[in-house]
Design a protein around this motif. Structure first.
Motif, PDB file in Angstrom:
ATOM      1  N   TRP A   5       0.834  -1.201   0.000  1.00 31.12           N
ATOM      2  CA  TRP A   5       0.000   0.000   0.000  1.00 31.12           C
ATOM      3  C   TRP A   5       0.867   1.248   0.000  1.00 31.12           C
ATOM      4  O   TRP A   5       1.981   1.262   0.518  1.00 31.12           O
ATOM      5  CB  TRP A   5      -0.972   0.011   1.182  1.00 31.12           C
ATOM      6  CG  TRP A   5      -0.374   0.269   2.534  1.00 31.12           C
ATOM      7  CD1 TRP A   5       0.276  -0.614   3.332  1.00 31.12           C
ATOM      8  CD2 TRP A   5      -0.386   1.519   3.239  1.00 31.12           C
ATOM      9  NE1 TRP A   5       0.661  -0.017   4.500  1.00 31.12           N
ATOM     10  CE2 TRP A   5       0.270   1.292   4.483  1.00 31.12           C
ATOM     11  CE3 TRP A   5      -0.892   2.781   2.969  1.00 31.12           C
ATOM     12  CZ2 TRP A   5       0.433   2.300   5.423  1.00 31.12           C
ATOM     13  CZ3 TRP A   5      -0.730   3.785   3.907  1.00 31.12           C
ATOM     14  CH2 TRP A   5      -0.082   3.549   5.117  1.00 31.12           C
ATOM     15  N   VAL A   6       0.334   2.285  -0.618  1.00 32.60           N
ATOM     16  CA  VAL A   6       1.006   3.572  -0.764  1.00 32.60           C
ATOM     17  C   VAL A   6       0.100   4.636  -0.159  1.00 32.60           C
ATOM     18  O   VAL A   6      -1.087   4.699  -0.492  1.00 32.60           O
ATOM     19  CB  VAL A   6       1.289   3.887  -2.247  1.00 32.60           C
ATOM     20  CG1 VAL A   6       1.958   5.240  -2.381  1.00 32.60           C
ATOM     21  CG2 VAL A   6       2.144   2.796  -2.869  1.00 32.60           C
ATOM     22  N   PRO A   7       0.588   5.469   0.765  1.00 30.75           N
ATOM     23  CA  PRO A   7      -0.261   6.498   1.372  1.00 30.75           C
ATOM     24  C   PRO A   7      -0.633   7.593   0.384  1.00 30.75           C
ATOM     25  O   PRO A   7      -0.084   7.679  -0.719  1.00 30.75           O
ATOM     26  CB  PRO A   7       0.605   7.037   2.516  1.00 30.75           C
ATOM     27  CG  PRO A   7       1.997   6.755   2.098  1.00 30.75           C
ATOM     28  CD  PRO A   7       1.950   5.478   1.305  1.00 30.75           C
ATOM     29  N   GLU A   8      -1.585   8.430   0.809  1.00 29.35           N
ATOM     30  CA  GLU A   8      -2.014   9.545  -0.035  1.00 29.35           C
ATOM     31  C   GLU A   8      -0.874  10.531  -0.232  1.00 29.35           C
ATOM     32  O   GLU A   8      -0.126  10.833   0.692  1.00 29.35           O
ATOM     33  CB  GLU A   8      -3.204  10.255   0.609  1.00 29.35           C
ATOM     34  CG  GLU A   8      -4.465   9.407   0.646  1.00 29.35           C
ATOM     35  CD  GLU A   8      -5.622  10.136   1.285  1.00 29.35           C
ATOM     36  OE1 GLU A   8      -6.340  10.860   0.575  1.00 29.35           O
ATOM     37  OE2 GLU A   8      -5.800   9.968   2.502  1.00 29.35           O
ATOM     38  N   GLN A   9      -0.763  11.047  -1.463  1.00 34.86           N
ATOM     39  CA  GLN A   9       0.262  12.021  -1.808  1.00 34.86           C
ATOM     40  C   GLN A   9      -0.389  13.140  -2.598  1.00 34.86           C
ATOM     41  O   GLN A   9      -0.851  12.927  -3.728  1.00 34.86           O
ATOM     42  CB  GLN A   9       1.383  11.372  -2.616  1.00 34.86           C
ATOM     43  CG  GLN A   9       2.088  10.229  -1.890  1.00 34.86           C
ATOM     44  CD  GLN A   9       3.075   9.505  -2.776  1.00 34.86           C
ATOM     45  OE1 GLN A   9       3.257   9.867  -3.928  1.00 34.86           O
ATOM     46  NE2 GLN A   9       3.719   8.484  -2.233  1.00 34.86           N
ATOM     47  N   GLN A  10      -0.462  14.337  -1.973  1.00 31.91           N
ATOM     48  CA  GLN A  10      -1.104  15.499  -2.587  1.00 31.91           C
ATOM     49  C   GLN A  10      -2.533  15.143  -2.995  1.00 31.91           C
ATOM     50  O   GLN A  10      -3.354  14.831  -2.140  1.00 31.91           O
ATOM     51  CB  GLN A  10      -0.260  16.000  -3.761  1.00 31.91           C
ATOM     52  CG  GLN A  10       1.134  16.460  -3.336  1.00 31.91           C
ATOM     53  CD  GLN A  10       1.984  16.908  -4.488  1.00 31.91           C
ATOM     54  OE1 GLN A  10       1.633  16.725  -5.660  1.00 31.91           O
ATOM     55  NE2 GLN A  10       3.131  17.496  -4.177  1.00 31.91           N
ATOM     56  N   ASN A  11      -2.833  15.116  -4.267  1.00 35.14           N
ATOM     57  CA  ASN A  11      -4.196  14.819  -4.713  1.00 35.14           C
ATOM     58  C   ASN A  11      -4.380  13.372  -5.155  1.00 35.14           C
ATOM     59  O   ASN A  11      -5.427  13.016  -5.698  1.00 35.14           O
ATOM     60  CB  ASN A  11      -4.594  15.750  -5.869  1.00 35.14           C
ATOM     61  CG  ASN A  11      -4.649  17.205  -5.434  1.00 35.14           C
ATOM     62  OD1 ASN A  11      -5.026  17.494  -4.297  1.00 35.14           O
ATOM     63  ND2 ASN A  11      -4.260  18.111  -6.317  1.00 35.14           N
ATOM     64  N   VAL A  12      -3.364  12.543  -4.924  1.00 36.26           N
ATOM     65  CA  VAL A  12      -3.435  11.134  -5.317  1.00 36.26           C
ATOM     66  C   VAL A  12      -3.901  10.317  -4.121  1.00 36.26           C
ATOM     67  O   VAL A  12      -3.336  10.420  -3.029  1.00 36.26           O
ATOM     68  CB  VAL A  12      -2.059  10.628  -5.799  1.00 36.26           C
ATOM     69  CG1 VAL A  12      -2.138   9.162  -6.200  1.00 36.26           C
ATOM     70  CG2 VAL A  12      -1.555  11.485  -6.946  1.00 36.26           C
TER      71      VAL A  12
END
Length: 705
Positions: free
Chosen positions: A364-371
């Motif tokens: 899993w990848v955390p939220e980044q800016q608007n992604v």
């Protein structure tokens, strides 16, 4: 003559010294000393003794050769593209070490397709060969990397082949001898006396049966291998593996200051970690060893990672991987090189896990800016993406696989509401809520279900062999335990919630259905034994200040323990039945650790297991009598006495049969050569006759209702 001359020179030297001393005493001055060696002096001090440290750094003829690699299948370019090619080559090969020189052979202004690179150390060159060989630059160019010294070695191969020396066979005994126990009892290890003593016991019904006990067997703790084949002990100089019926030493691995280990699921490899200062040239922090040969397969740097195990293994032991900066590095065995010579680039990746049954990775990848936050399932080695799930307002995630690999649960901590603070251009969150994203791995396109919970989640656990799961939620004193089931059609339903519990841990039986809900350490050791077929509490009990709870591999027994490492008084371990009935209390001085010995996977097929369950009543009657007799000490004494009597009678019968056979010649002599044994052959065969007699008669009067 030489000896006489030497003695003369010695006398002259002493005479000269006496004259110099006399001049000093008489005149008050000293002549300039003479430092020249006397005639015939032999200097027997070698340069290595005087300048050993300096001579170690003296260049050797082989240093330059061993540090040079040859890279073949390099693109052939002209002068206008040479600089670009050099930059690409440097980017690939500089990560293995510092490059001293590089040479690009040319013909008519065009490179020949192979290059020479010299590193500052032979170790860097070896790492480059191991990792960059078969590196795919593009679809037309795949590197072939070799040491320059290998060319000379391969050209000097002798014409006659000499077979390797046969190594003597070392009999390690039956490494699975404990599985041959006639009563199918399991073993467990115990450390007590503050770590001074380690013992192995059989879990027999009445009291534990000691198998092996040794003083100072380990310096810290012990670990069983995943299938129970080996027992690992820790020592200042490394790790030792023990096995067999008498627990003989099987292998040892020299790793100074080792503190942590991890086995591959196949038990073929073991990973060791030492926090001692590492060697940048030859990594020693993390070492992977071959269990059978004891050879070091590869070393790695720790790189400030704080979680263990740093390497996570695929279920078959074919691959292992570690989390890096914006990447997951996947390695393959037995080459221990990186899969496809490159890591899996994932910007911002936070964590990953392997499926327990398939070569599949979830990360899993955390939220980044608007992604948004992203959960991805990929197949290894193809790296094909099987499923992607986007999540919003995510604070944290935890991954939980079901043991059979049928389901994956993502426990997601989420922000409940968010509004933007304009002056600070930041998001402000008013609260938290939690939900479970449930991936049904075996179904087409891997559908995902959701279960929400507004309470704080303390623990989550899957039923190992089924479709149920349970979690503990809420704040004290309103802590609850909820049980859910995933239906075949995909519907997730709540089975039941047990409210107002003192619990912070869940322990499922390895066979499923039964679960222990426990409140360990600061919750005083309260335990509930729950049957999840209808979610009924079979027993409520307590092991005061319990620090650990562990099921045996068969799901028949549960051990609770108060470890001296966690609590300094009342150190003991208790063994319970799966229904919560206390069977044994074992109090040991400064008891530290209790570990069940794992069992390897069953050799029975699913069809065979189904047939056994179908005829369970027939098998049960064979053991009920034995179980009842073993429950009392008197019955055990009767059984032992009868067994001894049968053994004595059997031996008596064998002795008489042998005696009868030896006397045949004497009988023939006494009977004038007539063989009467044939007439009375039943005597020689010692036919047995069963005699029944009445012991007692009981009367019971049945009254009509």
């Amino acid at each position: 003559m030489a000896e006489e001359k030497g003695e003369t020179e010695t006398r002259r030297s002493h005479k000269k010294s006496e004259m110099q001393n006399q001049d000093v005493e008489e005149n008050g001055y000293e002549e300039e000393p003479d430092f020249s060696d006397p005639e015939g002096f032999v200097d027997d001090v070698t340069d290595e003794e005087l300048l050993g440290d300096l001579l170690k750094s003296k260049p050797k003829e082989s240093d330059g050769i061993d540090s040079v690699i040859v890279v073949d299948n390099v693109p052939q370019v002209g002068a206008e593209r040479l600089e670009k090619l050099q930059n690409v080559i440097r980017k690939i090969f500089l990560k293995f070490g510092r490059i001293v020189t590089e040479h690009y052979p040319k013909q008519d202004g065009v490179t020949k397709g192979y290059i020479f690179l010299e590193y500052s150390s032979p170790l860097h060159a070896q790492e480059a060969v191991k990792t960059a060989n078969n590196y795919k630059l593009d679809k037309h160019h795949t590197f072939a990397v070799n040491l320059f010294s290998d060319f000379d070695r391969y050209t000097n191969i002798p014409d006659e082949w000499e077979p390797p020396e046969v190594q003597p066979y070392k009999d390690t005994g039956n490494l699975r001898s404990w599985l041959m126990d006639p009563d199918c009892s399991d073993q467990y290890s115990v450390i007590y006396d503050a770590g001074e003593k380690t013992a192995i016991f059989f879990n027999t019904p009445q009291e534990a049966k000691l198998v092996e006990e040794r003083a100072r067997w380990t310096e810290t703790y012990v670990r069983w291998s995943p299938k129970g084949t080996y027992l690992a002990t820790f020592h200042q100089k490394g790790i030792a593996l023990w096995g067999g019926e008498k627990f003989k030493q099987i292998m040892r691995f020299m790793h100074q200051g080792v503190q942590l280990i991890d086995f591959s699921p196949c038990e073929r490899y073991v990973v060791t970690f030492s926090p001692l200062p590492d060697n940048r040239e030859d990594p020693q922090a993390i070492i992977i060893w071959d269990v059978r040969t004891g050879h070091k397969k590869r070393g790695f740097h720790c790189e400030n990672q704080s979680t263990w195990p740093i390497f996570k293994w695929s279920p078959d032991g074919q691959y292992f991987a570690r989390l890096g900066q914006d990447c997951i590095s996947i390695y393959e065995t037995p080459s221990f090189g990186m899969l496809e010579k490159k890591s899996l680039k994932i910007q911002g990746v936070r964590d990953f896990t392997w499926s327990p049954t398939d070569n599949m990775i979830a990360y899993w990848v955390p939220e980044q800016q608007n992604v948004p936050c992203r959960v991805t399932l990929i197949e290894i080695p193809s790296r094909k993406e099987l499923c992607i799930k986007n999540l919003f307002s995510v604070a944290d995630c935890k991954m939980h696989w079901q043991k059979n690999g049928d389901y994956l649960c993502m426990k997601v901590d989420r922000y409940s509401k968010a509004k933007k603070v304009e002056e600070k251009e930041q998001w402000k969150y008013s609260g938290m809520y939690y939900n479970f994203e449930l991936f049904r791995i075996r179904e087409k396109q891997i559908p995902v279900d959701k279960v929400e919970c507004k309470d704080v989640i303390h623990a989550f656990a899957w039923e190992p062999t089924g479709s149920k799961f349970a979690f503990i939620h809420g704040e004290s004193p309103r802590i609850s335990v909820s049980f859910y089931n995933i239906k075949p059609a995909g519907k997730v339903e709540l089975i039941k919630t047990l409210e107002k519990r003192q619990a912070n841990h869940l322990f499922w039986s390895p066979m499923g259905q039964f679960v222990v809900v426990a409140g360990l350490r600061n919750m005083s050791g309260v335990m509930e034994f729950v049957d999840t077929s209808d979610v009924t509490v079979m027993a409520q009990t307590e092991h005061f200040m319990a620090t650990d709870v562990e099921w045996d591999p068969t799901g028949r027994y549960v051990a609770s323990a108060v470890s001296w490492w966690g609590h300094k008084v009342d150190n003991a371990y208790w063994i319970w039945s799966f229904q919560g009935r206390l069977l044994q209390k074992q109090t040991l001085d400064r008891f530290c650790q209790f570990l069940w010995r794992p069992r390897p996977p069953s050799l029975l097929t699913p069809e065979m297991i189904k047939e056994i369950k179908k005829n369970m009543k027939k098998y049960a009657t064979q053991f009920e009598l034995k179980d009842r007799m073993s429950q009392s000490k008197a019955s055990k004494e009767i059984i032992d006495r009868r067994r001894k009597a049968i053994e004595e009678f059997t031996q008596y019968k064998k002795d008489k049969a042998a005696e009868f056979k030896e006397g045949k010649q004497r009988r023939l002599e006494l009977r004038n050569g007539i063989d009467t044994d044939e007439i009375h052959s039943h005597v020689e065969n010692f036919e047995e006759e069963t005699i029944e007699f009445l012991i007692k008669v009981e009367e019971k009067i049945l009254e009509d209702e």
